[in-house]
Design an enzyme around this catalytic site. Structure first.
Site, short mmCIF file in Angstrom:
data_model
loop_
_atom_site.label_atom_id
_atom_site.label_comp_id
_atom_site.label_asym_id
_atom_site.label_seq_id
_atom_site.Cartn_x
_atom_site.Cartn_y
_atom_site.Cartn_z
N ASN A 46 0.67 -1.36 -0.09
CA ASN A 46 -0.62 0.28 0.06
C ASN A 46 1.28 1.22 -0.24
O ASN A 46 0.59 2.60 0.14
CB ASN A 46 -1.11 -0.07 1.04
N HIS A 134 -14.76 -1.16 4.19
CA HIS A 134 -14.30 -1.89 4.74
C HIS A 134 -14.64 -2.61 6.30
O HIS A 134 -15.40 -1.94 6.95
CB HIS A 134 -13.11 -0.64 5.27
N GLU A 178 -16.49 4.32 2.19
CA GLU A 178 -15.28 5.03 1.27
C GLU A 178 -15.34 4.97 0.28
O GLU A 178 -16.55 5.14 -0.96
CB GLU A 178 -14.63 3.22 0.68
N SER A 182 -11.15 -0.48 -1.83
CA SER A 182 -10.33 -1.07 -1.67
C SER A 182 -9.85 -2.58 -2.40
O SER A 182 -8.59 -3.09 -2.73
CB SER A 182 -10.07 -2.02 0.28
N ASP A 208 -14.18 7.49 3.99
CA ASP A 208 -13.02 7.11 4.25
C ASP A 208 -12.41 6.97 2.83
O ASP A 208 -12.58 6.65 2.14
CB ASP A 208 -13.20 5.38 5.18
N HIS A 211 -7.78 5.12 1.08
CA HIS A 211 -6.48 4.25 -0.32
C HIS A 211 -6.45 5.50 -1.20
O HIS A 211 -5.72 5.66 -2.45
CB HIS A 211 -7.11 3.37 -1.26
N LYS A 242 -0.23 3.97 4.37
CA LYS A 242 -0.87 3.73 2.80
C LYS A 242 0.23 4.74 2.12
O LYS A 242 1.36 4.44 2.70
CB LYS A 242 -1.71 3.73 2.24
C1 PLP Z 1 -6.26 0.01 5.16
C2 PLP Z 1 -7.75 0.72 5.77
C3 PLP Z 1 -8.19 1.31 6.61
C4 PLP Z 1 -7.34 0.51 8.04
O1 PLP Z 1 -6.85 1.54 8.11
P1 PLP Z 1 -5.35 1.51 9.20
O2 PLP Z 1 -4.35 2.78 9.27
O3 PLP Z 1 -3.83 0.18 8.21
O4 PLP Z 1 -5.14 0.90 10.72
C5 PLP Z 1 -9.00 1.42 7.10
N1 PLP Z 1 -10.55 2.00 6.02
C6 PLP Z 1 -9.76 2.10 4.83
C7 PLP Z 1 -10.47 1.34 3.40
C8 PLP Z 1 -8.47 0.80 4.53
O5 PLP Z 1 -8.03 0.51 3.38
#
Ligand code: PLP
Length: 386
Positions: A46, A134, A178, A182, A208, A211, A242
């Site tokens: 990532n 997610h 999101e 993902s 969220d 990504h 990421k």
């Molecule tokens: C990776 C991810 C998370 C979690 O984030 P971390 O900092 O790795 O705990 C939350 N939401 C989505 C959509 C993700 O891909």
């Protein structure tokens, strides 16, 4: 049957359906990983901007540290003695970049997503969540007293119907999505979501950007920046683990929401804050994100190349981004193809149920800006001959 026998039986069931996971043993070497003695280009990271392998960035950051300023632990929750000034500097920088009233930093995206919804919800709350959000958001929903309805992935007509049908029965409604998904690498229509949420005064929008932060938008602030709707998203969340090559997460929001979360959010209150040195590294990266447009452009170009190769080979490819799934279907077949790619030096991993729906096992390519065009061309050739 005793407990361990029962567990063994469940593990055998997973193994029989090719869905047993094991922790992969690997040695990292910049853009490459060495697994079972074989050196491969990492196509499953990532690290979207390729910053984690950038030695010049690390040298520059290390030069800012002394034994006195290298703070490896916060030793406490931020509400006790863990609130080092670098936390507030990072939050001020984020609020400034996003143009929001406030920002709050969390230990991880998982902490953010499992904490925010339970803190903001009560029994008169309805959560309307995209079917593909997610697992961390799902867990946040499970921990909250709200009622939840999942709408079909990106189906905003269904979402509109649900809103009009239920809006009179709840004190507040929170739409959860999101921005860049993902597993399919496709995008939510943030502009349309903002229009929907504006229909009712008691609807909040939670996005969220895990990504998309660092990758989308002219300053790397995410898809909301690209779509010019940062100010219309009530709860805008992203992660630093990421593209930002660090760890932790943030929300940018109204001041009142930040203050409420500081008081109510259990995953913020009951945990030791991130090490200050880690927060300093995040701040160091965040201040440079705006200048990384060439990396974003290169990433977009190689992603397009890979998506086109998959479409030409007859794969359905929902992706609109650097997350590019090659959807194979059966888990066993997916594993075989991933192994074949690995023998050719491409470390791409199979993603299987329950992470993705039954029958949609895939190889998930996750491209990073330090991958060269020629390498993606070689991968595309390989896919054409699979
Ligand atoms: C990776 C991810 C998370 C979690 O984030 P971390 O900092 O790795 O705990 C939350 N939401 C989505 C959509 C993700 O891909």
């Amino acid at each position: 049957m005793n407990i361990i026998d029962h567990i063994q039986e469940e593990l055998h069931t997973l193994e029989a359906s090719s869905n047993l996971r094991r922790l992969p043993q690997m040695v990292h070497d910049g853009r490459e990983v060495v697994v079972n003695g074989q050196r491969m280009l990492n196509l499953s990271s990532n690290d979207y901007l390729g910053l984690s392998a950038d030695l010049s960035l690390r040298r520059e950051f290390l030069a800012t540290l002394t034994p006195e300023t290298f703070l490896p632990t916060s030793s406490s929750s931020r509400l006790l003695t863990g609130n080092f000034t670098v936390y507030e500097e990072l939050e001020a920088e984020l609020a400034h970049l996003f143009g929001t009233e406030a920002a709050l930093v969390f230990n991880s995206g998982y902490h953010a997503n499992t904490g925010i919804l339970p803190a903001l919800s009560d029994a008169q709350t309805l959560i309307l969540a995209d079917k593909l959000v997610h697992a961390s958001l799902i867990d946040g929903i499970r921990l909250s007293p709200a009622r939840c309805i999942r709408y079909r992935h990106n189906d905003l007509l269904q979402l509109e119907r649900l809103l009009s049908q239920h809006q009179a029965s709840y004190r507040q409604i929170i739409i959860v999505t999101e921005s860049l998904f993902s597993m399919d690498g496709d995008k939510a229509d943030l502009t349309a979501l903002v229009q929907l949420k504006r229909l009712y005064p008691h609807v909040l929008l939670y996005v969220d950007e895990a990504h998309a932060f660092g990758v989308c938008g002219p300053h790397g602030l995410g898809l909301a920046e690209e779509e010019k709707c940062i100010a219309d998203i009530d709860l805008l969340v992203g992660t630093f683990g990421k593209a930002a090559a660090s760890a932790g997460a943030y929300i940018v929001c109204r001041k009142a929401i930040r203050e409420y979360l500081v008081n109510k959010m259990r995953t913020f209150i009951f945990t030791t804050a991130l090490p200050p040195v880690n927060v300093a590294w995040t701040l160091f990266i965040v201040r440079r994100l705006a200048r990384m447009q060439p990396l974003r452009q290169h990433l977009a170009a190689i992603s397009l190349l890979l998506r086109q190769a998959l479409l030409e080979r007859g794969y359905t490819c929902p992706s609109q981004s650097h997350i590019v799934p090659m959807i194979v279907g059966a888990s066993a077949d997916t594993i075989l193809r991933a192994e074949l790619l690995q023998r050719h030096g491409f470390y791409a991993l199979p993603v299987r149920p329950p992470t993705v729906p039954e029958g949609t096992s895939r190889i998930r390519f996750s491209l990073t800006a330090d991958i060269r065009r020629e390498e993606v061309e070689q991968l595309a050739d390989l896919i054409r001959n699979l």
